[in-house]
Design an enzyme around this catalytic site. Structure first.
Site, PDB file in Angstrom:
ATOM      1  N   TRP A  23      26.657 -43.227   4.031  1.00 24.80           N
ATOM      2  CA  TRP A  23      26.081 -43.840   2.818  1.00 24.80           C
ATOM      3  C   TRP A  23      24.664 -43.345   2.560  1.00 24.80           C
ATOM      4  O   TRP A  23      23.842 -43.353   3.479  1.00 24.80           O
ATOM      5  CB  TRP A  23      26.066 -45.364   2.967  1.00 24.80           C
ATOM      6  CG  TRP A  23      25.569 -46.110   1.775  1.00 24.80           C
ATOM      7  CD1 TRP A  23      25.920 -45.917   0.478  1.00 24.80           C
ATOM      8  CD2 TRP A  23      24.630 -47.192   1.769  1.00 24.80           C
ATOM      9  NE1 TRP A  23      25.271 -46.820  -0.332  1.00 24.80           N
ATOM     10  CE2 TRP A  23      24.465 -47.611   0.439  1.00 24.80           C
ATOM     11  CE3 TRP A  23      23.910 -47.861   2.769  1.00 24.80           C
ATOM     12  CZ2 TRP A  23      23.618 -48.661   0.059  1.00 24.80           C
ATOM     13  CZ3 TRP A  23      23.071 -48.905   2.402  1.00 24.80           C
ATOM     14  CH2 TRP A  23      22.929 -49.294   1.069  1.00 24.80           C
ATOM     15  N   TYR A  56      30.581 -43.465  -2.386  1.00 27.17           N
ATOM     16  CA  TYR A  56      29.358 -42.844  -1.866  1.00 27.17           C
ATOM     17  C   TYR A  56      29.128 -41.496  -2.560  1.00 27.17           C
ATOM     18  O   TYR A  56      29.954 -40.583  -2.491  1.00 27.17           O
ATOM     19  CB  TYR A  56      29.433 -42.628  -0.342  1.00 27.17           C
ATOM     20  CG  TYR A  56      29.476 -43.909   0.479  1.00 27.17           C
ATOM     21  CD1 TYR A  56      29.244 -45.158  -0.104  1.00 27.17           C
ATOM     22  CD2 TYR A  56      29.744 -43.874   1.838  1.00 27.17           C
ATOM     23  CE1 TYR A  56      29.286 -46.328   0.646  1.00 27.17           C
ATOM     24  CE2 TYR A  56      29.780 -45.038   2.601  1.00 27.17           C
ATOM     25  CZ  TYR A  56      29.558 -46.258   1.991  1.00 27.17           C
ATOM     26  OH  TYR A  56      29.603 -47.411   2.745  1.00 27.17           O
ATOM     27  N   PRO A 214      22.755 -51.843  10.786  1.00 22.60           N
ATOM     28  CA  PRO A 214      22.180 -52.475  11.983  1.00 22.60           C
ATOM     29  C   PRO A 214      20.656 -52.456  11.978  1.00 22.60           C
ATOM     30  O   PRO A 214      20.028 -53.258  12.663  1.00 22.60           O
ATOM     31  CB  PRO A 214      22.745 -51.624  13.136  1.00 22.60           C
ATOM     32  CG  PRO A 214      23.054 -50.297  12.510  1.00 22.60           C
ATOM     33  CD  PRO A 214      23.520 -50.625  11.119  1.00 22.60           C
ATOM     34  N   LEU A 215      20.064 -51.536  11.205  1.00 19.76           N
ATOM     35  CA  LEU A 215      18.594 -51.477  11.129  1.00 19.76           C
ATOM     36  C   LEU A 215      18.077 -52.118   9.841  1.00 19.76           C
ATOM     37  O   LEU A 215      16.904 -51.948   9.502  1.00 19.76           O
ATOM     38  CB  LEU A 215      18.132 -50.009  11.190  1.00 19.76           C
ATOM     39  CG  LEU A 215      18.562 -49.224  12.427  1.00 19.76           C
ATOM     40  CD1 LEU A 215      18.087 -47.770  12.338  1.00 19.76           C
ATOM     41  CD2 LEU A 215      18.011 -49.879  13.688  1.00 19.76           C
ATOM     42  N   ALA A 216      18.948 -52.852   9.139  1.00 22.84           N
ATOM     43  CA  ALA A 216      18.575 -53.411   7.834  1.00 22.84           C
ATOM     44  C   ALA A 216      17.963 -52.311   6.955  1.00 22.84           C
ATOM     45  O   ALA A 216      16.872 -52.460   6.410  1.00 22.84           O
ATOM     46  CB  ALA A 216      17.632 -54.604   7.991  1.00 22.84           C
TER      47      ALA A 216
HETATM   48  P1  NDP Z   1      20.941 -48.628   8.968  1.00 21.26           P
HETATM   49  O1  NDP Z   1      20.563 -50.025   8.681  1.00 21.26           O
HETATM   50  O2  NDP Z   1      20.915 -48.193  10.388  1.00 21.26           O
HETATM   51  O3  NDP Z   1      20.016 -47.705   8.080  1.00 21.26           O
HETATM   52  C1  NDP Z   1      20.048 -46.309   8.238  1.00 21.26           C
HETATM   53  C2  NDP Z   1      18.802 -45.684   7.644  1.00 21.26           C
HETATM   54  O4  NDP Z   1      17.635 -46.103   8.368  1.00 21.26           O
HETATM   55  C3  NDP Z   1      18.843 -44.178   7.765  1.00 21.26           C
HETATM   56  O5  NDP Z   1      19.536 -43.575   6.719  1.00 21.26           O
HETATM   57  C4  NDP Z   1      17.368 -43.817   7.818  1.00 21.26           C
HETATM   58  O6  NDP Z   1      16.871 -43.837   6.485  1.00 21.26           O
HETATM   59  C5  NDP Z   1      16.785 -44.983   8.593  1.00 21.26           C
HETATM   60  N1  NDP Z   1      16.774 -44.717  10.038  1.00 21.26           N
HETATM   61  C6  NDP Z   1      17.864 -44.610  10.865  1.00 21.26           C
HETATM   62  N2  NDP Z   1      17.477 -44.378  12.119  1.00 21.26           N
HETATM   63  C7  NDP Z   1      16.142 -44.348  12.108  1.00 21.26           C
HETATM   64  C8  NDP Z   1      15.180 -44.152  13.121  1.00 21.26           C
HETATM   65  N3  NDP Z   1      15.544 -43.964  14.378  1.00 21.26           N
HETATM   66  N4  NDP Z   1      13.860 -44.159  12.768  1.00 21.26           N
HETATM   67  C9  NDP Z   1      13.491 -44.364  11.492  1.00 21.26           C
HETATM   68  N5  NDP Z   1      14.358 -44.543  10.486  1.00 21.26           N
HETATM   69  C10 NDP Z   1      15.681 -44.554  10.791  1.00 21.26           C
HETATM   70  O7  NDP Z   1      22.425 -48.324   8.497  1.00 21.26           O
HETATM   71  P2  NDP Z   1      23.065 -48.064   7.027  1.00 21.26           P
HETATM   72  O8  NDP Z   1      22.526 -49.038   6.061  1.00 21.26           O
HETATM   73  O9  NDP Z   1      22.964 -46.618   6.714  1.00 21.26           O
HETATM   74  O10 NDP Z   1      24.559 -48.435   7.346  1.00 21.26           O
HETATM   75  C11 NDP Z   1      25.308 -47.627   8.267  1.00 21.26           C
HETATM   76  C12 NDP Z   1      26.631 -47.240   7.650  1.00 21.26           C
HETATM   77  O11 NDP Z   1      27.372 -48.418   7.343  1.00 21.26           O
HETATM   78  C13 NDP Z   1      26.561 -46.489   6.301  1.00 21.26           C
HETATM   79  O12 NDP Z   1      26.315 -45.121   6.447  1.00 21.26           O
HETATM   80  C14 NDP Z   1      27.934 -46.770   5.738  1.00 21.26           C
HETATM   81  O13 NDP Z   1      28.881 -45.916   6.330  1.00 21.26           O
HETATM   82  C15 NDP Z   1      28.179 -48.208   6.180  1.00 21.26           C
HETATM   83  N6  NDP Z   1      27.814 -49.173   5.135  1.00 21.26           N
HETATM   84  C16 NDP Z   1      28.821 -49.944   4.606  1.00 21.26           C
HETATM   85  C17 NDP Z   1      28.578 -50.841   3.604  1.00 21.26           C
HETATM   86  C18 NDP Z   1      29.695 -51.653   3.063  1.00 21.26           C
HETATM   87  O14 NDP Z   1      29.513 -52.310   2.031  1.00 21.26           O
HETATM   88  N7  NDP Z   1      30.844 -51.663   3.675  1.00 21.26           N
HETATM   89  C19 NDP Z   1      27.232 -51.015   3.026  1.00 21.26           C
HETATM   90  C20 NDP Z   1      26.230 -50.195   3.679  1.00 21.26           C
HETATM   91  C21 NDP Z   1      26.520 -49.320   4.695  1.00 21.26           C
HETATM   92  P3  NDP Z   1      15.643 -42.928   5.979  1.00 21.26           P
HETATM   93  O15 NDP Z   1      15.354 -41.877   7.008  1.00 21.26           O
HETATM   94  O16 NDP Z   1      16.125 -42.382   4.713  1.00 21.26           O
HETATM   95  O17 NDP Z   1      14.515 -43.881   5.782  1.00 21.26           O
END
Ligand code: NDP
Length: 320
Positions: A23, A56, A214-216
């Site tokens: 996503w 997506y 998991p990281l909001a």
């Molecule tokens: P997270 O809450 O883990 O957020 C991920 C984002 O946080 C990254 O894209 C990055 O963004 C930032 N990040 C990740 N790791 C780090 C780090 N170590 N240090 C600093 N920044 C970090 O998860 P998602 O919200 O992406 O959700 C995970 C998956 O769940 C999605 O990819 C999707 O497949 C699914 N999902 C499903 C939904 C549903 O409605 N069913 C809705 C949302 C997600 P950046 O670097 O751009 O700041």
């Protein structure tokens, strides 16, 4: 700790404790090359589940993942892919968006498979509930998709406990394929549904969970304490900004970071390990915009191995 594998609820299939989703990254900020890099890092660490959805990047995320899989050429038995349906990508058509009607679902899966270049996906999700389609119609369609061999298991995403139970009961009554999994948001700021609303479903119907954010969305890494960093999701997605920069939330994150510091891990790793420590969670879906994040986040398995009750109590004292 090496990657562990957990059953998807009471289904026979096992998913890696940490998995990887596309996503807001695949097909937007990541082209095929970066996606391959991230997927390879995950796969090499034992990740066997890659999450995707029709909506997506309006289908581009599936195209990019499909191309990545083609180039990676992994044996099909070694990984799982999902897609999700509800929002649709043909917004000009009243029957093809914001819906779970039979026509939409049966057509959407075909188009997803084509974009992914796969004969079948492993999991399909109803991406939200649709109050305008009878649940029975949706259950029949999802079950039929499985019977046609286009998907192996199906589930829901952000459905209420009552809706999930209704779907399960309909499937039971008609001997159809049952929903086996839900995909809800779950993190230290968002717990009620997983911990309370669904509490009866884990045992009663054997529900598995593939939890998201998991990281909001990055808030729990601490990166939004001084505003919105350049190139971050907060910059990319306007509707998330208020939440990510909320002073109260960021004050809690600062306390959480001190706990991570004492443990000797990063806040991202601790937040992921915390989510994975819930035994009802089958897999924690990681999101990452760069391979370094994938690597950092996968090391949460080490933190999980040492997430003692005392450490969890300290976290609870901040967020509870
Ligand atoms: P997270 O809450 O883990 O957020 C991920 C984002 O946080 C990254 O894209 C990055 O963004 C930032 N990040 C990740 N790791 C780090 C780090 N170590 N240090 C600093 N920044 C970090 O998860 P998602 O919200 O992406 O959700 C995970 C998956 O769940 C999605 O990819 C999707 O497949 C699914 N999902 C499903 C939904 C549903 O409605 N069913 C809705 C949302 C997600 P950046 O670097 O751009 O700041």
């Amino acid at each position: 700790m090496e990657m562990q594998y957990r059953r998807l609820g009471t289904a026979g299939i096992k998913v890696s404790t940490l998995s990887y989703g596309s996503w807001l990254t695949f097909g937007t900020r990541q082209a095929v090359e970066q996606s391959i890099e991230c997927m390879s890092a995950a796969y090499e660490a034992g990740v066997n589940f890659f999450d995707n959805a029709e909506v997506y990047a309006a289908g581009k995320s599936e195209e990019v993942m499909g191309e990545a899989l083609r180039q990676l050429d992994w044996p099909r038995h070694s990984y799982m892919v999902s897609s999700k349906f509800f929002w649709g990508i043909h917004r000009d058509n009243p029957n093809a968006h914001f819906t779970l009607n039979r026509k939409y679902l049966l057509e959407a899966i075909e188009a997803s498979l084509e974009r992914l270049g796969l004969e079948y996906v492993d999991l399909i999700f109803c991406h939200r509930a649709d109050p305008d389609t009878p649940i029975e119609e949706t259950v029949w369609a999802m079950s039929d998709i499985i019977d046609r061999g286009q998907a192996l298991y199906w589930g829901t995403s952000e459905w209420s406990a009552a809706e999930i139970r209704a779907a399960w009961d309909i499937a039971e009554r008609h001997s159809l394929r049952k929903p086996v999994v839900e995909q809800p948001e779950y993190n230290l700021f968002h717990r009620e549904r997983v911990e309370q609303e669904y509490a009866r479903l884990y045992e009663d119907i054997g529900l598995g969970l593939t939890i998201w954010s998991p990281l909001a969305s990055g808030l729990l890494t601490g990166k939004y304490r001084d505003g919105i960093p350049e190139g971050s999701r907060g910059e990319q997605v306007e509707w998330l900004r208020e939440k990510l920069t909320d002073p109260g939330a960021n004050a809690k994150v600062a306390e959480f970071m001190a706990i991570a510091d004492d443990i000797g891990c990063t806040p991202a790793q601790l937040a992921i390990a915390w989510a994975a420590s819930n035994p009802n969670v089958s897999t924690v879906l990681l999101g990452a915009s760069r391979v370094e994040q994938v690597q950092e986040n996968l090391a949460a398995m080490e933190v999980l191995a040492e997430l003692t009750a005392e450490r969890k109590e300290r976290i609870e004292a901040v967020f509870g």
